[in-house]
Design an enzyme around this catalytic site. Structure first.
Site, mmCIF file in Angstrom:
data_model
loop_
_atom_site.group_PDB
_atom_site.id
_atom_site.type_symbol
_atom_site.label_atom_id
_atom_site.label_comp_id
_atom_site.label_asym_id
_atom_site.label_seq_id
_atom_site.Cartn_x
_atom_site.Cartn_y
_atom_site.Cartn_z
ATOM 1 N N ASN A 231 9.624 -8.374 -3.245
ATOM 2 C CA ASN A 231 8.546 -7.942 -3.806
ATOM 3 C C ASN A 231 8.540 -6.332 -4.270
ATOM 4 O O ASN A 231 8.851 -5.410 -3.443
ATOM 5 C CB ASN A 231 7.110 -7.843 -2.699
ATOM 6 C CG ASN A 231 5.873 -7.284 -3.186
ATOM 7 O OD1 ASN A 231 5.839 -6.870 -4.418
ATOM 8 N ND2 ASN A 231 5.023 -6.886 -2.318
ATOM 9 N N TRP A 232 8.792 -6.169 -5.664
ATOM 10 C CA TRP A 232 9.109 -5.102 -6.297
ATOM 11 C C TRP A 232 7.882 -4.155 -6.377
ATOM 12 O O TRP A 232 7.896 -2.759 -6.584
ATOM 13 C CB TRP A 232 9.421 -5.392 -7.746
ATOM 14 C CG TRP A 232 10.725 -6.252 -7.879
ATOM 15 C CD1 TRP A 232 11.525 -6.618 -6.632
ATOM 16 C CD2 TRP A 232 11.542 -6.515 -9.183
ATOM 17 N NE1 TRP A 232 12.646 -7.319 -7.381
ATOM 18 C CE2 TRP A 232 12.522 -7.236 -8.905
ATOM 19 C CE3 TRP A 232 11.123 -6.154 -10.355
ATOM 20 C CZ2 TRP A 232 13.700 -7.790 -9.711
ATOM 21 C CZ3 TRP A 232 12.228 -6.827 -11.413
ATOM 22 C CH2 TRP A 232 13.378 -7.463 -10.981
ATOM 23 N N LYS A 233 6.586 -4.482 -6.007
ATOM 24 C CA LYS A 233 5.578 -3.581 -6.052
ATOM 25 C C LYS A 233 5.375 -2.744 -7.353
ATOM 26 O O LYS A 233 5.663 -3.384 -8.047
ATOM 27 C CB LYS A 233 5.540 -2.644 -4.812
ATOM 28 C CG LYS A 233 5.691 -3.616 -3.372
ATOM 29 C CD LYS A 233 5.623 -2.703 -2.032
ATOM 30 C CE LYS A 233 5.703 -3.586 -0.753
ATOM 31 N NZ LYS A 233 5.503 -3.030 0.247
ATOM 32 N N SER B 83 9.989 -3.895 6.579
ATOM 33 C CA SER B 83 11.153 -3.198 6.655
ATOM 34 C C SER B 83 12.423 -4.042 6.795
ATOM 35 O O SER B 83 13.124 -3.751 7.913
ATOM 36 C CB SER B 83 11.074 -2.285 7.920
ATOM 37 O OG SER B 83 9.967 -1.153 7.340
ATOM 38 N N GLU C 254 -1.300 -4.376 0.985
ATOM 39 C CA GLU C 254 -1.834 -3.254 0.111
ATOM 40 C C GLU C 254 -3.059 -3.670 -0.671
ATOM 41 O O GLU C 254 -3.640 -3.119 -1.155
ATOM 42 C CB GLU C 254 -0.657 -2.806 -0.658
ATOM 43 C CG GLU C 254 0.686 -2.194 -0.009
ATOM 44 C CD GLU C 254 2.037 -2.407 -0.215
ATOM 45 O OE1 GLU C 254 2.189 -2.760 -1.251
ATOM 46 O OE2 GLU C 254 2.809 -2.089 0.695
ATOM 47 N N GLU D 159 3.458 -10.277 7.573
ATOM 48 C CA GLU D 159 3.714 -8.611 7.329
ATOM 49 C C GLU D 159 3.036 -7.728 8.371
ATOM 50 O O GLU D 159 1.802 -7.722 7.770
ATOM 51 C CB GLU D 159 3.666 -8.426 5.958
ATOM 52 C CG GLU D 159 4.604 -9.299 4.899
ATOM 53 C CD GLU D 159 4.965 -8.667 3.782
ATOM 54 O OE1 GLU D 159 6.049 -8.527 3.383
ATOM 55 O OE2 GLU D 159 3.813 -8.117 2.919
ATOM 56 N N HIS E 125 -1.520 -9.606 -0.073
ATOM 57 C CA HIS E 125 -0.274 -8.656 0.466
ATOM 58 C C HIS E 125 -1.324 -7.715 1.193
ATOM 59 O O HIS E 125 -2.478 -7.175 0.978
ATOM 60 C CB HIS E 125 0.166 -7.939 -0.778
ATOM 61 C CG HIS E 125 1.419 -7.197 -0.104
ATOM 62 N ND1 HIS E 125 1.168 -5.667 0.326
ATOM 63 C CD2 HIS E 125 2.763 -7.385 0.077
ATOM 64 C CE1 HIS E 125 2.071 -5.354 0.578
ATOM 65 N NE2 HIS E 125 3.253 -6.453 0.679
ATOM 66 N N GLY F 272 7.101 -0.773 4.849
ATOM 67 C CA GLY F 272 7.476 0.575 4.341
ATOM 68 C C GLY F 272 7.474 1.801 5.338
ATOM 69 O O GLY F 272 7.745 2.852 4.892
ATOM 70 N N GLY G 181 10.611 -5.571 0.642
ATOM 71 C CA GLY G 181 10.082 -4.565 -0.366
ATOM 72 C C GLY G 181 11.257 -3.608 -0.808
ATOM 73 O O GLY G 181 11.895 -3.875 -1.632
ATOM 74 N N GLY G 182 11.190 -2.434 -0.301
ATOM 75 C CA GLY G 182 12.141 -1.376 -0.454
ATOM 76 C C GLY G 182 13.570 -1.880 -0.882
ATOM 77 O O GLY G 182 14.119 -1.636 -1.863
#
Ligand code: 13P
Length: 252
Positions: A11-13, A215, A99, A169, A97, A175, A236-237
């Site tokens: 997920n590149w957000k 993470s 967010e 998640e 998600h 994150g 993510g990251g």
């Protein structure tokens, strides 16, 4: 027992320009051997969606939207419909998600409408659930997740939800560098599968891929993937760094 093909999704957000997106896809595809035959999915920003889908043609990488609106078109400034996401080349979409839930106020009811819209257009849904730290500390984790599944997927049959992907998640692990332990992940994944069995039958539950997100790193993916009910990762990251994501795809 059903053998489930693992899924590693990135997920590149809200990251990556067009050039950065193209470079990342290049970094993921050049001289790459997908050792586990994992299903690979990337979810770029809408601005990069069509470009990334074009670049992924003929590769093993599938493309997801990060969200879709519940209507096909209309006066919804800034939103993107499932029709548009599909037109741009998405085969999947993330829905729910954390967010989206916490920053943009997506409620279970809204998410339920988004799932309906995605399914109506044949997009495979990656439905996210997860508890906050406060909910975990008060022992509400499993209840919270069951309610998210129940309300978000309300009124769909197993047949309609065929191919559904769930992502667990925990909000406190997203994150933050804090990862759920493999045991914590397994406990929740097993509970999710149990819920799916009760709601949609055992065949559906056994076939459904449940991903862990929060993470996930090249250094912890192996122990998480070793758990019986963990069928993949939503990253993510580290999905933004080709070398790291390649190692995650090739988990041991
Ligand atoms: P991080 O891997 O950066 O914690 O993000 C997880 C996530 O939210 C993926 O959807």
């Amino acid at each position: 027992m059903t053998k489930r093909t693992p899924i590693i999704a990135g997920n590149w957000k809200m990251h990556n320009t067009l050039a950065e997106s193209a470079a990342l896809i290049k970094g993921l595809t050049e001289n790459f051997e997908n050792k586990q035959n994992a299903e690979i999915i990337v979810a770029p920003s809408y601005t990069s969606l069509a470009k990334v889908a074009e670049l992924c043609k003929g590769t093993a990488i599938k493309v997801a939207a990060q969200d879709v609106h519940w209507e096909d078109k209309g006066a919804f400034t800034s939103a993107v419909s499932p029709v548009q996401a599909k037109d741009a080349g998405a085969t999947h979409t993330i829905i729910g998600h954390s967010e989206r839930r916490s920053v943009f106020g997506d409620t279970d009811e809204i998410l339920n409408k988004k799932v309906a819209a995605a399914l109506r257009h044949g997009l495979t849904v990656i439905f996210c659930v997860g508890e906050t730290l406060a909910q975990r500390e008060t022992g509400e984790t499993l209840q919270v997740i069951e309610a998210q599944l129940k309300n978000g997927l309300k009124d769909f049959t197993a047949e309609q939800l065929n191919g559904l992907i769930i992502a667990y998640e925990p909000v406190w692990a997203i994150g933050t560098g804090k990862t759920a332990t493999p045991e914590q992940a397994q406990e929740v994944h097993a509970a999710i599968r149990q819920y799916l069995a009760t709601a949609y039958g055992n065949d559906f539950a056994q076939a459904t891929r449940i991903l862990y997100g929060g993470s996930v790193k090249d250094s912890n993916v192996d122990e998480i993937m070793a758990k019986e009910d963990v069928d993949g990762a939503l990253v993510g990251g580290q999905s933004l760094i080709a070398e790291k994501f390649r190692r995650i795809i090739n988990f041991n």
